[in-house]
Design a protein around this motif. Structure first.
Motif, PDB file in Angstrom:
ATOM      1  N   ARG A 176     -60.706 117.216  15.037  1.00  9.79           N
ATOM      2  CA  ARG A 176     -59.377 117.932  15.241  1.00  9.79           C
ATOM      3  C   ARG A 176     -59.699 119.231  15.865  1.00  9.79           C
ATOM      4  NH1 ARG A 176     -55.554 115.666  12.321  1.00  9.79           N
ATOM      5  NH2 ARG A 176     -56.228 113.882  11.060  1.00  9.79           N
ATOM      6  N   ASN A 177     -60.855 119.906  16.096  1.00  9.63           N
ATOM      7  CA  ASN A 177     -61.270 120.869  16.719  1.00  9.63           C
ATOM      8  C   ASN A 177     -61.641 120.860  17.979  1.00  9.63           C
ATOM      9  OD1 ASN A 177     -60.863 122.470  14.175  1.00  9.63           O
ATOM     10  ND2 ASN A 177     -62.857 121.883  13.635  1.00  9.63           N
ATOM     11  N   GLY A 178     -61.589 119.669  18.689  1.00 10.79           N
ATOM     12  CA  GLY A 178     -61.869 119.394  19.957  1.00 10.79           C
ATOM     13  C   GLY A 178     -63.336 119.168  20.121  1.00 10.79           C
ATOM     14  N   THR A 219     -70.692 119.339  20.953  1.00 13.71           N
ATOM     15  CA  THR A 219     -70.199 120.513  21.837  1.00 13.71           C
ATOM     16  C   THR A 219     -68.791 120.348  22.165  1.00 13.71           C
ATOM     17  OG1 THR A 219     -70.729 119.095  23.803  1.00 13.71           O
ATOM     18  CG2 THR A 219     -72.425 120.492  22.975  1.00 13.71           C
ATOM     19  N   ALA A 220     -68.176 121.396  22.325  1.00 16.84           N
ATOM     20  CA  ALA A 220     -66.654 121.465  22.803  1.00 16.84           C
ATOM     21  C   ALA A 220     -66.443 120.979  23.999  1.00 16.84           C
ATOM     22  CB  ALA A 220     -66.191 122.822  22.698  1.00 16.84           C
ATOM     23  N   HIS A 222     -60.249 125.586  29.119  1.00 17.22           N
ATOM     24  CA  HIS A 222     -59.670 125.486  28.086  1.00 17.22           C
ATOM     25  C   HIS A 222     -59.464 123.973  27.963  1.00 17.22           C
ATOM     26  CE1 HIS A 222     -56.054 124.770  30.359  1.00 17.22           C
ATOM     27  NE2 HIS A 222     -56.295 125.638  31.096  1.00 17.22           N
ATOM     28  N   ASP A 223     -58.910 123.404  27.021  1.00 18.37           N
ATOM     29  CA  ASP A 223     -58.854 121.873  26.366  1.00 18.37           C
ATOM     30  C   ASP A 223     -57.583 121.363  27.365  1.00 18.37           C
ATOM     31  OD1 ASP A 223     -58.917 119.371  25.618  1.00 18.37           O
ATOM     32  OD2 ASP A 223     -58.841 120.128  23.435  1.00 18.37           O
TER      33      ASP A 223
END
Length: 731
Positions: free
Chosen positions: A385-387, A410-411, A420-421
């Motif tokens: 849920r946090n990417g 990792t993000a 950014h996502d």
């Protein structure tokens, strides 16, 4: 030994389970048999009751139909008695005109549709017959002819019959009393004073062969009161009013209602004889005929008629359909009850089997998902849920330029240049509604290389405790986008090349126009000088130049004139492809008529047959199509000059192909390809004049209209040129 699969282990465990007797299954079968037996007993009783009701309803309909036939015949009787009253009220026998007025007043076609008409039969002896013939001759009606001929004690001759039709005139003069069947009915009517019906006969109103039918006879006496004795009735008899009707059309024309499930026939059973009169549609005779369900016998005008009724199709009633629906519902209820009991019996065993299958299915589903991740050619990552990346496949690691272990934790957004996502919270909600969110991003590999990737993000359904929130598929499209860029660059280069070629073609056209100008001006000047000086030599030095020199001089002048004509032809042919093209609707029939009219004026002494099909229409440039027809029709006119009974035809074949045909000199089909080339001629100049550019011009005109042209011919057998004019011209 080879290791066993999970499916084989489950089957082995199921085989080891103890088999218990299935008493519930036996109970379910007993319930089904008992309930079906009760439904069958109910169906038997109710079906018999409905069959009796249907049979009673059928008999009532049959009796009603028989009464309807009787009522229809009663209407016929009333019309006959009206004719009897007309004769009884008149001092003398009514004239044919009075009889026609009476019958017209009955309106037989509408009021008595089953009746063919009403006639009058006169009761005559030889003396009264002679008097009748004399009266008709004096009245100017001609000789009254009696048929069949012969001398008999009495006659029953038809005097008139209305409504009069072509076939009914054959009945006038027929002696009905000479026929035994008719005589029996006529005598019965005479002796009883009532209307009587004949047995089936051949009706005279339909020719000598006739059609089967019956006749109603009503006696006419001299006195209004009916004589008591038989002899008195015979002496007082003056004739009969009669009405025939065809039994084959009696039901249809008399509008007697017949049910769709009822078939019947009428049989004359007088004196024990059985003579079929008529049968309705659907009546079946023979070994395969159904049983006669009901019969009715009626006494009608001295005859006995028996009505036999058959039922078409199964004997059912409205309640039978309700019974069938009830039975179907009962059977379905039995089967439903059996299914419920059987389902309860199998629930326990299915529950045990299902537990084993669920565990095996879950394991296999997990394995399929792992294989899809492992061997997919497209990068795939699972995000929380946090990417953050929970799991990835080898293809994703290759795209990012790092190992799978380095990607974990990792993000996901850190691998993209914009930092950014790709999916915000609002876009996540949109993905939940639409299913998949697609985007194109720029990804930076570990080695610094920039790659173009397509992302397909899908929210993963699950409970609140699930750590996987989203599945993202990453497709590297860098090479494809580079190839598309190269294609776009080539397209721009191609457009510039097309513009350059267009300019070159325009310049070439201008050069051709300049060349045509040079041909028309610069070449004509030397020709005019040659012709002018040749004419001066011929006029001034005629006495000096010998005949051979004069011949040479004439040939020089003719060659110059021919060269001038060739130049004109070349200029005309060049203008065909350079002029402005204006498409308009054209009447080719009218245009061809004008061209042939001009040819006739040039040679009025020629006799030639011309056939132009009407309403030949097309779309094209009027001037060019006129030139085309002038060349084709002019050639046909020229090459039929030496043909006796010459013909020229202009028409259109199937498929929109126009043609010009003649029966002139023709040509060798082996050289047909040369016809449409400039200056290619298949005939000598001393046979037929020409420059050899006419058909070349025709071909250019047809091609400019987007069509085609072909030629067929044989020496001495004429020629045919076929061409089309397409919907859009070629520029």
């Amino acid at each position: 030994m080879a290791a066993s699969t999970p499916r084989q282990e489950i089957e082995a465990a199921r085989a080891r389970l103890p088999r218990r007797p299935r008493r519930s299954h036996v109970l379910a079968v007993l319930v089904l048999v008992g309930s079906l037996l009760m439904v069958a007993l109910y169906a038997r009783g109710a079906g018999e009751r409905e069959r009796r009701l249907a049979e009673a309803s059928f008999i009532a309909d049959a009796d009603q139909l028989a009464d309807t036939v009787r009522q229809r015949l009663l209407q016929y009787e009333l019309s006959l008695r009206g004719g009897v009253a007309l004769h009884s009220a008149a001092v003398e026998t009514p004239t044919a005109r009075q009889w026609r007025g009476y019958v017209d007043g009955l309106d037989i076609r509408r009021q008595l549709p089953g009746m063919m008409g009403i006639g009058y039969v006169a009761w005559l002896d030889p003396r009264s017959l002679a008097e009748l013939q004399l009266r008709q001759r004096e009245a100017g009606e001609g000789l009254f002819m009696l048929s069949p001929r012969g001398v008999r004690p009495n006659y029953g001759a038809i005097l008139y019959f209305e409504p009069e039709i072509e076939s009914s005139r054959l009945a006038i003069g027929y002696d009905q009393y000479s026929d035994p069947v008719r005589r029996e009915a006529m005598e019965a009517a005479r002796d009883s004073g009532e209307v009587r019906m004949s047995a089936p006969v051949r009706l005279r109103q339909y020719g000598r062969e006739g059609q089967s039918g019956v006749l109603l006879f009503a006696p006419v006496y001299r006195t209004a009161r009916l004589p008591v004795s038989r002899a008195g009735r015979e002496n007082a008899l003056v004739g009969w009013v009669y009405a025939p009707f065809r039994t084959a059309e009696f039901i249809d024309r008399s509008m007697i209602p017949v049910g769709y499930n009822l078939a019947f026939r009428i049989v004359d059973v007088t004196d024990g004889k059985q003579v079929p009169l008529l049968a309705s549609d659907g009546w079946v005779d023979g070994a395969e005929a159904p049983d006669t369900l009901h019969s009715v016998t009626q006494q009608l005008y001295g005859r006995s008629w028996r009505y036999d009724f058959q039922h078409v199709g199964p004997l059912t009633s409205g309640g039978m359909r309700e019974l069938q629906a009830t039975l179907i519902a009962g059977v379905l209820a039995c089967l439903l009850l059996f299914a419920v009991v059987m389902t309860l019996a199998q629930t326990q065993s299915r529950a045990e089997t299902l537990a084993h299958r669920l565990s095996d299915s879950y394991r296999r589903s997990e394995q399929r998902f792992r294989n899809a991740m492992q061997y997919s050619a497209i990068g795939m990552v699972l995000l929380d849920r946090n990417g953050a990346i929970l799991e990835s496949n080898p293809a994703m690691a290759e795209i990012a330029g790092v190992s799978q272990a380095a990607l974990a934790g990792t993000a996901f957004k850190r691998y993209f240049i914009d930092g950014h996502d790709d999916v915000s919270r609002t876009q996540e909600l949109q993905a939940l509604r639409e299913g998949v969110f697609r985007s194109t991003r720029r990804l930076q590999r570990y080695d610094g290389d920039i790659r173009e990737v397509h992302l397909a993000s899908t929210l993963m359904p699950g409970d609140d405790g699930s750590d996987v929130a989203r599945l993202v598929q990453v497709d590297d499209v860098t090479e494809r986008l580079r190839a598309e860029a190269q294609v776009h660059a080539l397209n721009r280069t191609l457009e510039s090349r097309v513009e350059q070629r267009t300019r070159e073609l325009t310049q070439a056209n201008h050069e051709l126009e300049s060349f045509a100008y040079i041909v028309s001006h610069d070449l004509r000047a030397p020709l005019r000088s040659i012709d002018g000086f040749g004419r001066i030599l011929s006029e001034r030095y005629d006495a000096v130049i010998d005949p051979q020199g004069q011949d040479y001089l004439a040939r020089v002048r003719n060659a110059a004139a021919r060269m001038d004509a060739l130049i004109d032809a070349l200029l005309k042919m060049s203008r065909i492809s350079r002029g402005e093209f204006k498409r308009t609707p054209l009447d080719l029939s009218r245009m061809a008529g004008e061209v042939l009219g001009e040819l006739r004026q040039s040679e009025p002494a020629r006799e030639i047959a011309v056939r132009i099909a009407p309403e030949l229409r097309a779309e094209g440039d009027a001037a060019l199509v006129r030139n085309l027809l002038e060349n084709l029709l002019g050639n046909a006119w020229k090459f039929t000059a030496n043909t006796a009974q010459a013909t020229i035809e202009f028409g259109m074949a199937p498929g929109g192909v126009f043609y010009v045909a003649d029966n002139g000199a023709g040509f060798n089909a082996d050289y047909a390809s040369k016809l449409f080339r400039p200056f290619q001629r298949l005939h000598r100049d001393d046979e037929f004049k020409g420059h050899g550019v006419g058909l070349a011009s025709v071909r250019r005109i047809v091609e400019r209209h987007g069509g085609t042209i072909t030629a067929e011919g044989r020496p001495g057998g004429g020629a045919t040129f076929r061409f089309t004019l397409a919907s859009s011209p070629r520029r």
